[in-house]
Design an enzyme around this catalytic site. Structure first.
Site, PDB file in Angstrom:
ATOM      1  N   ASP A  60      23.907  49.713  36.547  1.00 12.49           N
ATOM      2  CA  ASP A  60      25.064  49.122  37.231  1.00 12.49           C
ATOM      3  C   ASP A  60      25.564  49.986  38.381  1.00 12.49           C
ATOM      4  O   ASP A  60      26.426  49.558  39.147  1.00 12.49           O
ATOM      5  CB  ASP A  60      26.191  48.877  36.216  1.00 12.49           C
ATOM      6  CG  ASP A  60      27.285  47.952  36.731  1.00 12.49           C
ATOM      7  OD1 ASP A  60      26.997  47.107  37.604  1.00 12.49           O
ATOM      8  OD2 ASP A  60      28.433  48.079  36.271  1.00 12.49           O
ATOM      9  N   SER A 100      31.507  42.423  38.945  1.00  8.26           N
ATOM     10  CA  SER A 100      30.227  42.018  38.359  1.00  8.26           C
ATOM     11  C   SER A 100      30.465  40.814  37.455  1.00  8.26           C
ATOM     12  O   SER A 100      31.423  40.800  36.676  1.00  8.26           O
ATOM     13  CB  SER A 100      29.627  43.172  37.551  1.00  8.26           C
ATOM     14  OG  SER A 100      29.408  44.297  38.367  1.00  8.26           O
ATOM     15  N   GLN A 125      21.541  41.314  38.967  1.00 11.91           N
ATOM     16  CA  GLN A 125      22.981  41.145  38.748  1.00 11.91           C
ATOM     17  C   GLN A 125      23.550  40.148  39.749  1.00 11.91           C
ATOM     18  O   GLN A 125      23.166  40.154  40.920  1.00 11.91           O
ATOM     19  CB  GLN A 125      23.707  42.484  38.918  1.00 11.91           C
ATOM     20  CG  GLN A 125      25.207  42.413  38.701  1.00 11.91           C
ATOM     21  CD  GLN A 125      25.886  43.756  38.949  1.00 11.91           C
ATOM     22  OE1 GLN A 125      26.383  44.010  40.031  1.00 11.91           O
ATOM     23  NE2 GLN A 125      25.899  44.616  37.934  1.00 11.91           N
TER      24      GLN A 125
END
Length: 292
Positions: free
Chosen positions: A209, A233, A283
């Site tokens: 991340d 996110s 993502q």
């Protein structure tokens, strides 16, 4: 880079969840009240909880997570594991992360026994060795003050060392310029980690991340944290292709292929020193203009 980690004890302390009941675990606070919660930390803790409920001979090969709402980095997280399936070769777990009585993340992870099978790899690592790259402080000498402040924040935020390959999009944004939606850097844990490969998989889940959504704003000449930009996110998927140590140098290539409608799609690949592809991450994040 040396700095103060947001979690007392650093990465090892973060990667330690306490058993609080049958299939219930508790993750430690991930920062202080002034910090913005980091999604990769709760992903790592959720994967740890799931891992604790599967046989030791099964390793995670994929996870899919939805960030439901922002977490409180100063509060512990209850991690409720559901044993969805235990098959002959695969096991599936679902983890619900809860703070203050509200769900913050839902994660599904799949684990498998090692098997032999056909092998191929298309992506090729084409990056200079990390030892040949300058430390971030040296690489960003003379950068705008806002970039140097960000570097100090990065040092405090993540318990990893970094070596950046090429100019970061953030530097161009500091000059008010657009940049291509891609970046590449080496990273490794500042701490030596125990040998358990399942612990390293959780550490890598955290790392997937790091900085990923930032490549989506590069073509627009802005940065994550800009006052006129709301970001978050939304979902996060990781495929683990093989074991890797998070305390050795790994190369992370990131890019964003698309952004529209208030959302952006980002992806990344992580290679080890030998050029072996060890994981792939995708993502989707929210990118929304807001008045200032």
């Amino acid at each position: 880079m040396a700095g103060t980690d947001p979690v007392p004890g650093g990465l090892i302390a973060l990667l330690d969840v306490d058993e609080a009941g049958p299939d219930l675990f508790r993750g430690r606070p991930r920062g202080v009240p002034a910090d913005r919660a980091f999604g990769g930390a709760v992903v790592a803790q959720s994967l740890l909880a799931a891992t604790a409920t599967v046989p030791a001979d099964r390793a995670v090969h994929s996870l899919h997570a939805y960030f439901v709402r922002a977490g409180d980095p100063a509060a512990p997280t209850d991690l409720r594991v559901t044993r969805v399936r235990d098959g002959g070769s695969y096991a599936t777990r679902e983890v619900t992360a809860v703070q203050h009585g509200r769900t913050t993340l839902v994660l599904t992870a799949s684990f498998a026994r090692p098997e032999d099978g056909p092998e191929h790899q298309v992506p090729v690592l084409d990056a200079p060795a990390p030892e040949t790259l300058p430390e971030p402080e040296e690489a960003l000498t003379g950068a705008p003050a806002a970039v140097l402040e960000w570097l100090s924040w990065l040092d405090r935020r993540h318990p990893f060392d970094f070596r950046f390959d090429g100019a970061l999009p953030r530097v161009a944004a500091g000059r008010g310029e657009a940049a291509p939606p891609r970046q590449r850097f080496w990273f490794r844990s500042r701490e030596a980690l125990p040998g358990d490969p399942r612990l390293h998989a959780c550490a890598l889940a955290y790392a997937t991340d790091m900085l990923l959504l930032s490549v989506a704003v590069a073509p627009h000449g802005t940065v994550i944290g800009a006052p006129d930009l709301a970001t978050a996110s939304l979902d996060h998927a990781v495929w683990f292709h093989g074991p890797a140590r998070a305390d050795t140098w790994l190369c992370f290539e990131q890019e964003s292929a698309f952004s529209a409608g208030g959302r952006a799609l980002c992806s990344g690949r992580v290679f080890d020193r030998d050029g072996r592809l060890v994981l792939t991450v995708v993502q989707e994040g929210m990118l929304r203009r807001r008045p200032v």
